[in-house]
Design a protein around this motif. Sequence first.
Motif, PDB file in Angstrom:
ATOM      1  N   LYS A   1      -0.858  11.466   5.968  1.00 33.95           N
ATOM      2  CA  LYS A   1      -0.094  11.045   7.151  1.00 33.95           C
ATOM      3  C   LYS A   1      -0.231  12.060   8.278  1.00 33.95           C
ATOM      4  N   LYS A   2      -0.192  13.341   7.936  1.00 33.24           N
ATOM      5  CA  LYS A   2      -0.365  14.396   8.940  1.00 33.24           C
ATOM      6  C   LYS A   2      -1.739  14.347   9.591  1.00 33.24           C
TER       7      LYS A   2
ATOM      8  N   HIS B   1      -6.154  10.496  -4.031  1.00 36.46           N
ATOM      9  CA  HIS B   1      -6.824  10.835  -5.288  1.00 36.46           C
ATOM     10  C   HIS B   1      -6.044  11.936  -6.024  1.00 36.46           C
ATOM     11  N   SER B   2      -4.732  12.042  -5.722  1.00 35.01           N
ATOM     12  CA  SER B   2      -3.809  13.095  -6.155  1.00 35.01           C
ATOM     13  C   SER B   2      -3.936  14.276  -5.193  1.00 35.01           C
ATOM     14  N   TYR B   3      -2.945  15.138  -5.196  1.00 34.79           N
ATOM     15  CA  TYR B   3      -3.024  16.298  -4.317  1.00 34.79           C
ATOM     16  C   TYR B   3      -3.907  17.385  -4.911  1.00 34.79           C
ATOM     17  N   ALA B   4      -3.646  17.751  -6.161  1.00 35.05           N
ATOM     18  CA  ALA B   4      -4.312  18.928  -6.750  1.00 35.05           C
ATOM     19  C   ALA B   4      -5.329  18.573  -7.818  1.00 35.05           C
ATOM     20  N   HIS B   5      -5.709  17.288  -7.903  1.00 34.70           N
ATOM     21  CA  HIS B   5      -6.697  16.843  -8.883  1.00 34.70           C
ATOM     22  C   HIS B   5      -6.268  17.215 -10.302  1.00 34.70           C
TER      23      HIS B   5
ATOM     24  N   ASP C   1       3.201  15.373  -6.951  1.00 33.84           N
ATOM     25  CA  ASP C   1       1.810  15.627  -6.585  1.00 33.84           C
ATOM     26  C   ASP C   1       1.237  14.481  -5.744  1.00 33.84           C
ATOM     27  N   LEU C   2       1.473  13.239  -6.164  1.00 35.83           N
ATOM     28  CA  LEU C   2       0.887  12.103  -5.455  1.00 35.83           C
ATOM     29  C   LEU C   2       1.517  11.928  -4.075  1.00 35.83           C
ATOM     30  N   LEU C   3       2.826  12.083  -3.982  1.00 37.51           N
ATOM     31  CA  LEU C   3       3.477  11.955  -2.676  1.00 37.51           C
ATOM     32  C   LEU C   3       3.013  13.055  -1.723  1.00 37.51           C
TER      33      LEU C   3
ATOM     34  N   PHE D   1     -11.445   7.973  -1.458  1.00 37.89           N
ATOM     35  CA  PHE D   1     -10.246   8.435  -2.142  1.00 37.89           C
ATOM     36  C   PHE D   1     -10.371   9.943  -2.307  1.00 37.89           C
ATOM     37  N   LEU D   2      -9.575  10.655  -1.513  1.00 36.99           N
ATOM     38  CA  LEU D   2      -9.722  12.100  -1.394  1.00 36.99           C
ATOM     39  C   LEU D   2      -8.406  12.782  -1.746  1.00 36.99           C
ATOM     40  N   THR D   3      -8.510  13.947  -2.339  1.00 34.80           N
ATOM     41  CA  THR D   3      -7.302  14.674  -2.736  1.00 34.80           C
ATOM     42  C   THR D   3      -6.634  15.297  -1.510  1.00 34.80           C
ATOM     43  N   GLY D   4      -5.369  15.676  -1.690  1.00 24.79           N
ATOM     44  CA  GLY D   4      -4.674  16.386  -0.626  1.00 24.79           C
ATOM     45  C   GLY D   4      -5.372  17.688  -0.289  1.00 24.79           C
TER      46      GLY D   4
END
Length: 835
Positions: free
Chosen positions: A708-709, A673-677, A699-701, A645-648
């Motif tokens: 996806k990228k 794990h959220s984009y920006a923690h 943030d989560l999307l 589970f890794l952040t953006g």
Amino acid sequence: MKILLTGCCCLILLAVQAQQSWIRINQLGYKTAAPKIAVWCSKTNTPVSSGQVINADNNKVVFTIKGIKQFGAYGPFTQTAQLNFSALTIPGNYKIKAGNAESPVFRIGNEVYAGTADFGLRYMRQQRCGYNPFLKDSCHTQDGYALYGQQAGIPDSSFVDATGGWHDASDYLQYATTTANATYHLLMAYRDFPTAFTDTKSANGDEGPNNIADVLDEAKWGLDWLLKLHPQKDRMFNQVADDRDHISMRIPGLDSQYGKGFQRPVYFINGEPQQRGKFMNNTTGTSSTAAKIASAFALGAGLFAKKQPAYADLLHNKFFSAYDYAHIKKGVTQTVSVKSPYIYAEDNWTDDMELASVYAYRLDKEKSLQPAFEYAQAEPLTPWFTTDTAAHYQWYPFINLGHYELAKQLKTRTDPVSQEQYKTIIDFYKQGIRAVAERASANAFNRGVPFIWCSNNLTTAFAIQCYWYRSLTGDTQFEQLEQACFDWLFGCNPWGTSMVYGLPARGDTPVDPHSAFTYLKKYPIDGGLVDGPVYTSIYKNLIGIKLYNEDSYAPFQSDLAVYHDDYGDYSTNEPTMDGTASLVYLLAAQHTTPAGHQTMSKGAIIRGDSTQKTIALVFTGHEYNDGGSFIANTLAQKNIKASFFLTGHFYEQPAFTTVVKKLNSAGHYMGAHSYAHLLYCDWKKRDSLLITQKQFTTDLLQNYNVMKKKGINTAASTYFLPPYEWYNDTITAWTAKLNLQLINFTPGTISNADYTWPELPNYRSNEAIYNSIIKQAEEAPAGLNGYILLLHIGTDPRRKEKFYTLLPKLIDHLKNKQYRFVTIDKLLKPEDKKI
């Protein structure tokens, strides 16, 4: 949510009175496979013919209730009917409409009772005598002076150390019999459902885990006090203080009304009648209290054998001396009062001896189970099951615990005699349930429990007996009745209220109980089970009862029974610690299922099936990736899959691209794990949000868009692990609106502390972390079964020793213990699709 009536009470009552029909439901909700029966009740003469279950999130009708069973008048209602929607098994938030009535919103889902057993422990901790963690202060530290102990060489008024235990109810009396029963239920709850409980408190009840489940800490508080009441083989005490306690309502502290400074009387068990004001109680022997204490010691000895062996040995030895004390004079020990006619008028004791005799056999196989069977035959059915009334605590405890333990022992034997005896004991349980079921069949609420004082305690006990019968036999014919008793406690009753303070949080629950904590200080008494409805005839004949406010439930009172959420009604609205302890067991049983079980906390899944030796290794990452390559190579060498589970931010780092591709192509689970923690909620006030729903969603999307990228199949990534592993109920709800399931690590080890470095106050070394995992695997009742074991893919450079370097050793050790490693989606079975 009901509010305490003040100047606006008349307007509120007029609004209630204008309504003529209601739908009563279990406010906690329903498991997907459980019986689900709401009750429609009305003051009109027009019956209801159909009902609809509506998705509360989109107002769409999802289920039509047909074949409604009519029951006619009951209590304050002229018409009642059962609305059976058991066939609806899809998780979601719902409400029911029938005629002009609409129910409160409720939930269907296997997580609905998660954390509720732990919630009940809040009240138990608040009831602690000696050091009280709620008040952060100590009370009754000078207890007490002995009475009736001359035959054992204890002069009247001599000092006895009796500090500790729990206050019995809203007064500060303490009884060995209720304490032993409460302790036994807490011990049973941990023995039978260990995964229902967490470890967030220290032994004295303050904040901070101590590697012992909180329910065991609480049970030990009771055991420690019982040890004081049985200091040596020829001495045992039954009661601390008496009804002179009732001189005033006060926060526990210095009681000087007994004439011995701040000491309170401690009543010795001599097997003879003792003072009861103008009367004597009806004590006939030493068995009832001594046998209860002995059984608590025996069960405690088994559960503490590995955790605290010296303590377990003490309990083991004390069992035999308490068991001997029970034989001094066979009979019942009643409690003492000085000014009022009310006591715990217990009249049965053979059930207690049956239970203790089972443990005598278990702890000494040279003994026989035959004495236990003979005691069982002396009381086949708990007497209240077949009557409509009883004296206060006349048949205590309200369930025959001995039958259950004896049946379990007999069931394992293959000889014909034991098998016949097993059938006999099971039939005793079945006969008792049938007697209550016959009464219950006559009304829509399936109510067969008499409205005697502490009717909620009887309801809880009866639901446990139904559960035990079903568990022992596989016979489900009484499952609907069992569920009805549970539903009754949480709102499916004529008053439409939960009987547990603060549970559920947004439900209709007691707000004005008979409690000094709430009355004097407005302190919440979370988790306390109140006494419950009584026959109106009982209520009208009790001494000193008066209502302090307008009756918010006036439209629902009747000639049959009353319940008042009012400080002045000590008969229906006083919480008790023994009733609450029994409820803790029942809630733990609801929390846990034999297979496919998922443990929940605040709506997040924190553990998979605790009956299966499977583990999900979970790695989180945001800033650091120093362990990525090592971890990927180790997993490949050991031929196991893990979950990441890794952040953006992590996914976007060019330096981390190689590791991300390697993990993804190897078939590991890749999650968000959220984009920006972000930190979602305050560390100290968990209910206080630090973000808005829009910020959370955006943030989560964004995290998922980056995944996806990077070529990750986000459609398969339906589990979300929050940043900092910190969240609350609102975050869970927001996650669900995105059709995702929140998860978190399983508590019990300190694996998640692998990010710490020596300068931090919470620093944990590699050795400490490794040992905590191994200890959990080898000493906890369910080991690491179903565990979500969280580690970090990289850590701050200030941590020189990297725990991931021990991963090969850890995997080998756990594989040798027959554990299998699976990805998070294999560990957790997703629930059926949502509507």
